[in-house]
Write a protein that holds these residues in place. Sequence first.
Motif, mmCIF file in Angstrom:
data_model
loop_
_atom_site.group_PDB
_atom_site.id
_atom_site.type_symbol
_atom_site.label_atom_id
_atom_site.label_comp_id
_atom_site.label_asym_id
_atom_site.label_seq_id
_atom_site.Cartn_x
_atom_site.Cartn_y
_atom_site.Cartn_z
ATOM 1 N N MET A 526 -0.152 -1.686 3.068
ATOM 2 C CA MET A 526 -1.528 -2.042 2.044
ATOM 3 C C MET A 526 -1.668 -3.411 2.328
ATOM 4 S SD MET A 526 -0.365 0.482 -1.107
ATOM 5 C CE MET A 526 -2.023 0.094 -2.051
ATOM 6 N N TYR A 552 -5.252 4.352 0.973
ATOM 7 C CA TYR A 552 -5.050 4.185 -0.586
ATOM 8 C C TYR A 552 -5.953 3.045 -1.028
ATOM 9 C CZ TYR A 552 -1.441 7.419 -1.116
ATOM 10 O OH TYR A 552 -0.646 8.704 -1.263
ATOM 11 N N ASN A 563 3.931 -10.296 -8.891
ATOM 12 C CA ASN A 563 4.590 -11.281 -9.748
ATOM 13 C C ASN A 563 4.005 -12.523 -9.933
ATOM 14 O OD1 ASN A 563 5.890 -8.809 -10.028
ATOM 15 N ND2 ASN A 563 7.525 -9.613 -8.773
ATOM 16 N N PRO B 112 10.830 -0.793 3.598
ATOM 17 C CA PRO B 112 9.843 -2.005 3.776
ATOM 18 C C PRO B 112 8.803 -1.353 4.473
ATOM 19 C CG PRO B 112 11.602 -2.244 5.173
ATOM 20 C CD PRO B 112 12.276 -1.066 4.471
ATOM 21 N N GLN B 144 7.327 -2.142 -6.988
ATOM 22 C CA GLN B 144 5.943 -2.389 -7.246
ATOM 23 C C GLN B 144 5.180 -0.970 -7.370
ATOM 24 O OE1 GLN B 144 4.405 -4.759 -8.133
ATOM 25 N NE2 GLN B 144 5.553 -6.550 -7.424
ATOM 26 N N ASN B 146 2.466 0.330 -7.515
ATOM 27 C CA ASN B 146 1.285 0.473 -6.908
ATOM 28 C C ASN B 146 1.332 0.147 -5.393
ATOM 29 O OD1 ASN B 146 -0.546 1.750 -8.780
ATOM 30 N ND2 ASN B 146 -0.569 -0.011 -9.910
ATOM 31 N N GLU B 147 2.700 0.099 -4.926
ATOM 32 C CA GLU B 147 2.801 -0.007 -3.484
ATOM 33 C C GLU B 147 3.381 1.228 -3.038
ATOM 34 O OE1 GLU B 147 2.227 -2.777 -1.646
ATOM 35 O OE2 GLU B 147 3.174 -2.221 0.015
ATOM 36 N N GLN B 148 2.431 1.636 -1.951
ATOM 37 C CA GLN B 148 2.544 2.960 -1.399
ATOM 38 C C GLN B 148 3.756 3.170 -0.211
ATOM 39 O OE1 GLN B 148 1.647 6.079 1.336
ATOM 40 N NE2 GLN B 148 1.332 4.148 2.121
ATOM 41 N N ASP B 149 4.263 4.424 -0.593
ATOM 42 C CA ASP B 149 5.003 4.816 0.750
ATOM 43 C C ASP B 149 5.328 6.342 0.495
ATOM 44 O OD1 ASP B 149 7.410 5.041 -0.983
ATOM 45 O OD2 ASP B 149 8.092 3.304 -0.639
ATOM 46 N N LEU B 172 3.503 4.478 -5.986
ATOM 47 C CA LEU B 172 2.510 5.080 -5.321
ATOM 48 C C LEU B 172 2.928 5.933 -3.868
ATOM 49 C CD1 LEU B 172 -0.468 5.676 -4.992
ATOM 50 C CD2 LEU B 172 -0.731 3.285 -4.238
ATOM 51 N N GLY B 173 2.280 6.934 -3.853
ATOM 52 C CA GLY B 173 2.540 7.829 -2.380
ATOM 53 C C GLY B 173 3.131 9.006 -2.701
ATOM 54 N N LYS B 562 5.629 -8.868 -17.556
ATOM 55 C CA LYS B 562 4.430 -9.072 -16.481
ATOM 56 C C LYS B 562 4.587 -8.943 -15.138
ATOM 57 C CE LYS B 562 2.981 -13.086 -19.697
ATOM 58 N NZ LYS B 562 3.466 -14.582 -19.892
ATOM 59 N N ASN B 563 5.929 -8.291 -14.889
ATOM 60 C CA ASN B 563 5.966 -7.971 -13.410
ATOM 61 C C ASN B 563 5.804 -6.367 -13.480
ATOM 62 O OD1 ASN B 563 6.669 -10.354 -12.671
ATOM 63 N ND2 ASN B 563 8.783 -10.073 -12.681
#
Lengths: 781, 781
Positions: A526, A552, A563, B112, B144, B146-149, B172-173, B562-563
């Motif tokens: 992304m 996406y 963060n 990753p 995260q 909203n990080e896709q895989d 996400l994904g 906040k993370n």
Amino acid sequence: MKQKQTNLLLILSLILLFISCNQQKEGSILVKNITEYNNAVLNAKPGDVITLANGVWKDVELVFEGMGTKENPITLTVEDKGKVTLEGASNLQIAGDYLVVEGLVFKNGFTPTNEVISFRKNENELANHSRLTECVIDNYSNPQRNEQDYWIAIYGKNNRIDHNHIAGKRNLGVTMIVGLDTEASRENHNQIDHNYFGPRPTFGNNGGETLRIGTSHHALENSNTLVESNYFDRCDGEHEIISNKSCQNTYKYNTFFECTGTLTIRHGNETMIDGNIFIGNGKPSTGGVRVINEKQTVINNYHIGLTGYRFRGAFVMMNGVPNSPPNRYVQVTDAVVKNNTFINCDHIVLCAGSDAERSAPPINSEMSDNIFYHESKSNLFSVYDDISGINFKNNITGLNIETGIPNGFKKADIKLVKNESGYLIPESDAIKTKVTISPNIATKENTGVGWYSKAETNMALNSGKTIKVNPGLNTLFDVVQNSKAGDIIELKAGEPYYLTKTININHPLSFKIEGNENAVVLFEKMAAFEIQNGGSLSLEGITFDGAKAPDYAGNSVIRTSKNSMNNNYKLFINKCNFKNLIVNHSFDVVKVSQNTFADTLSIQNSTFNNITGHIVALDKETDDIGAYNAEYVIMKNNVFKDVQGAALRLYRGGTDESTFGPFLEIDHNVFDNVGHGKRNKYNAAISLYGVQVNDITNNIFNNSKAMSMYLVVGEPIVNIFNNNLYNSDEIEILGDQKYTVENIWKLNPNFTEGTYLLSEKSPLIKKGTDGLDLGIISKKQ
Amino acid sequence: MKQKQTNLLLILSLILLFISCNQQKEGSILVKNITEYNNAVLNAKPGDVITLANGVWKDVELVFEGMGTKENPITLTVEDKGKVTLEGASNLQIAGDYLVVEGLVFKNGFTPTNEVISFRKNENELANHSRLTECVIDNYSNPQRNEQDYWIAIYGKNNRIDHNHIAGKRNLGVTMIVGLDTEASRENHNQIDHNYFGPRPTFGNNGGETLRIGTSHHALENSNTLVESNYFDRCDGEHEIISNKSCQNTYKYNTFFECTGTLTIRHGNETMIDGNIFIGNGKPSTGGVRVINEKQTVINNYHIGLTGYRFRGAFVMMNGVPNSPPNRYVQVTDAVVKNNTFINCDHIVLCAGSDAERSAPPINSEMSDNIFYHESKSNLFSVYDDISGINFKNNITGLNIETGIPNGFKKADIKLVKNESGYLIPESDAIKTKVTISPNIATKENTGVGWYSKAETNMALNSGKTIKVNPGLNTLFDVVQNSKAGDIIELKAGEPYYLTKTININHPLSFKIEGNENAVVLFEKMAAFEIQNGGSLSLEGITFDGAKAPDYAGNSVIRTSKNSMNNNYKLFINKCNFKNLIVNHSFDVVKVSQNTFADTLSIQNSTFNNITGHIVALDKETDDIGAYNAEYVIMKNNVFKDVQGAALRLYRGGTDESTFGPFLEIDHNVFDNVGHGKRNKYNAAISLYGVQVNDITNNIFNNSKAMSMYLVVGEPIVNIFNNNLYNSDEIEILGDQKYTVENIWKLNPNFTEGTYLLSEKSPLIKKGTDGLDLGIISKKQ
């Protein structure tokens, strides 16, 4: 048997005696852990010295309480200075009389409470007659940049805080405060001297002060605090380097070195500001003293190279609010501003902040015997209201200076002569009393501690070695894993660099191209790059193609960490191309997160083609408290073509006046078919809110949404000059602030085919503010 | 000398031979690190077995490539199943022919790249005739959210993916995809069987599918994938449990246990859905099959206890878009829906999604020999357009059911009889062919692997021990440090609990009071509680007083990290009081961050007095892609008094239709002087955008801003019944969706003095939808 027992007891007693003698030799107790420490404190008697053993003390919350005497204080110190560090979730509370704390170093962590060091245990148990000396707090910052704490909170009376090293606060909250919330902390005669206040980066929000004495709630209480011979080194947090908020404080012999902001007498009366120096070295937003309230005395201060304007001028006297509530602005009365020297300082501001609410100009005040010299600028004075309440007397200016003030200024032929310490001293026949710098003045050498370095530890971009990297699968990713801060990664043209992983940038790194071509980067994640805390990124000569990115929402080429980043970052994009960011409906070029802040975000000499999202939306601080996402934003000599989102959204909400930016420069760009996407919620090619400096010049908008701008707070500077809007929307400017728009044309730019250079036939030739063509700059010019 | 050398060489050769024999006994190579692994793969021959040694393999990116044969595949396996784990930044790519991967466990990390396991090395090097069996991917989620895989990406042909355990994807994904982007992956005859798809929590955004075959870009290609005997256990990610996006796929004997959403034939034709079972157990939003496109066959499926409506009905046949573009909705033609059984399923939806764009109803289709039984509900069918294109034949319903469809349904006296496996089978004289469940049906036992537990590991709130804690300084903080997931912290009334540190909640914890009084909590930090990833919080019987909080914008009593939090959280507030949140202009009760998601946020039987900020603003997902911050929001029987901000802001932006919520219930509250603060940017007491279920009943608004509501997407349910707005703003409803408002009164509630109970004189007595007084519920009623 009995005898044996007795013997045993005797031996045990002797052993215990020996141990106790060994540990308490002359009242000195070496403690090795928190239990021993607490025990030592519990039993401490006047004259005792409690010594923390060498090593790392992790997650220790020290309470140092006791009753020493004037002759025999109780001391908390360290085995070897510099070899004892308090790390992790550590802090210190001091409560009692005649206590001395010496040699503690706080680093690699942050306090879980509101204070790293507090001169009280609770509201009733305070420290008096106590001393904090030779302690260090170094980047002991909460990783959440918007989580508040103080590093040193001073309560009680007759305390001395001296020779401490306090550097690198990166989270919300004043570095050092003097609290006056109870009677026991007022008229305190505390002394803050010879401390080294090291760099504090721009915070981008209120709450970045370095020293505050009092609060608006207790502003009319006497604090009687002396702030003497401290060195403020690049304390850039916000407008108020020092925020004075109580009465009868004295600031003497302090040095302010390249600090953005001012020593601000925000609340309270009868302040003495005497013999301080302010060195700007031409750095933007550096200021001197800002006067508000009653009976302030500003004398014998020396200012050089200060550039700040408005509230951070080299000298600022504000307008007040009639019958001001405590948290607003009390009218200036009885101010004495005398014997101050201003060399090459750009702005002296009188009646600053004059508006419908702040309508009361200074009265019964004097400005006398001050010297104003500037080697190049003649109009130093900005006057926003009636100055008849200021008696100007015997002030001296250089020959070129026009004050616009009828009386009280005399021109003189001033020469600058270096004194033995290297300060430039103005000399002239007209100057009767020689300008001197006190031998007590703070220097980097005579402040802080000798055993802790004041040297910079951060590596700059491009300061490291060059590493060549070949095209291929994840070769770029791999090379970064072995890079060091400041390194330059050198790519080559030809086969693409293919990324199946996002490259995390956690130190300053540059990517550039061998020769004058472009390298191509394709990426599957992304984002191609993520700037993480501590990272900065420079990209030059790279073409980013979005064709392989996933389908996406939320893609971008470059993003910041999701963060909090308590280190400000820099992002430079030069001679890059971005194309085919179309796999999804909201594919941005740069995507930032809340709780991140760019010192500089610069995009120059680059092209952008076929983008579904925004180029960059700096819009994540939505709490409307004056926070924003970037200080300097520069877009210069770029072509933005077929961009469905906005080329820029820059947002600073709220009405707080403690911050400087954002500063924006948009110069010589072409915007061609930008902003028309139905998902572009800003409905503009450029959408600005609350930006403080807006230089928008020499651009061509072609078939584009144009610019919308909301001006609010801080008398923003708006220079919209020489732009061409062909078949594009009108510029929309709303809000309650003044602005200047000159030379808006609506001519067909008639680009030379295949380029965005103006053709021979273009009616726009040579019409930029700089004499060059509008739009992108031809090398031929 | 010569002789000696020869001897030495001989000995060395023997040693090498020994080592090599030892390692490669019968083609089996035990490898202990990535270098040995890579070497083994490089030299692998048909029949070789490469065995990963027991232990943790950290940060290993395995490429398993080679050319086995049908008779002699190359196998990658583990020394002992369950004793080899791949952790950290690990993943696997498979490329070549006749490869078998067995027994790998991925946990404690995330890939990753875009895939944990991929059946290709790159676009050209794919796996064929290969098998992935008995592998585990357990909560290997990017932190995260909203990080896709993807966890498993299947390419190539003739591959089998069987008996894997795949549970707990929280980012996400899609969990598993079959990719058809090149010819070499089409008509693939891949087989996905006997896999255990473990719980996937509600994602609150698009991208939470469990299995997707194809994409809209290649929807008309034949995939020929068989999905057989897989167990889908609470796969709740989003609307589409399975998203079929290609032609000629078969889904047989799969079990969908309490999955919210449907098996969706989103794109592509000629799908066979045969003999699957869908078990809802009355859980909200559980659905069956959703039919779109051409020539779909849905036969012999068994559905029980499904509650979902609209797009996640027990059976859904949608309207299409005339001449639909590939990413929209192709009209249903030639569908066969036969021999399916629906027991206690609430909704059968025909012509779903009918609107101006989706205007083409199903044609040339049949629904025949289906059985519909419901023990309590009679109106199961929702018909949104012309159903003359569906031929209804020989369907049987229970006696109570009214389909509203004139032909093709016969009522029968149906009895439910448990079969030997415990399934409730409808029996009746009218049912000619006995309903059967295939012995091939997936169960929790016959799917996944036997050596990896399918048991729940998460502790629920209130499932642990009770810990008593006394009032005092940080006693609450300290007790939490020693708590375990599910524990209950019991406070007592009297002296306050004083906090100088924020309490971090990183597992489920409850705080309650001994007896019926309230404990008092005072706090000095910007928040009293922070819910962190993995945490949930229940508060009962506590009074929070904001008097000691710091004077900074951004305070709240409770906040989320906040993370990013990739675990959904729960927050229950019951019988609590919140007062004096006034030290700063924006002091909220609950403050959430982006990339956090609440399963439930419930506030009941509580009072709120004198608050400068919002009670709760669930407004941090501003990208307008269908994401939001909370699934269920409940506010019941509370008094909100003198609240400057909004009592609630709940925002779900964008037009995506993949999500269920937010669901909102606001019942029996009193809003007294709420929303009038000049910083309340929502300018309402309650501000809603894109909420999907809005039950707002029995409330009293007194001297308040009222409610503003923007209805968009998804045919939201809006029940605004029996509310009283006295001296308050009108309800404002905008957007493009239908709604119902009944019984808005504007009467003086005439509260009994000192309470918010209606007085004897109130004209509003007994007017709630439930027969009780409006506003808070008197115990007397």
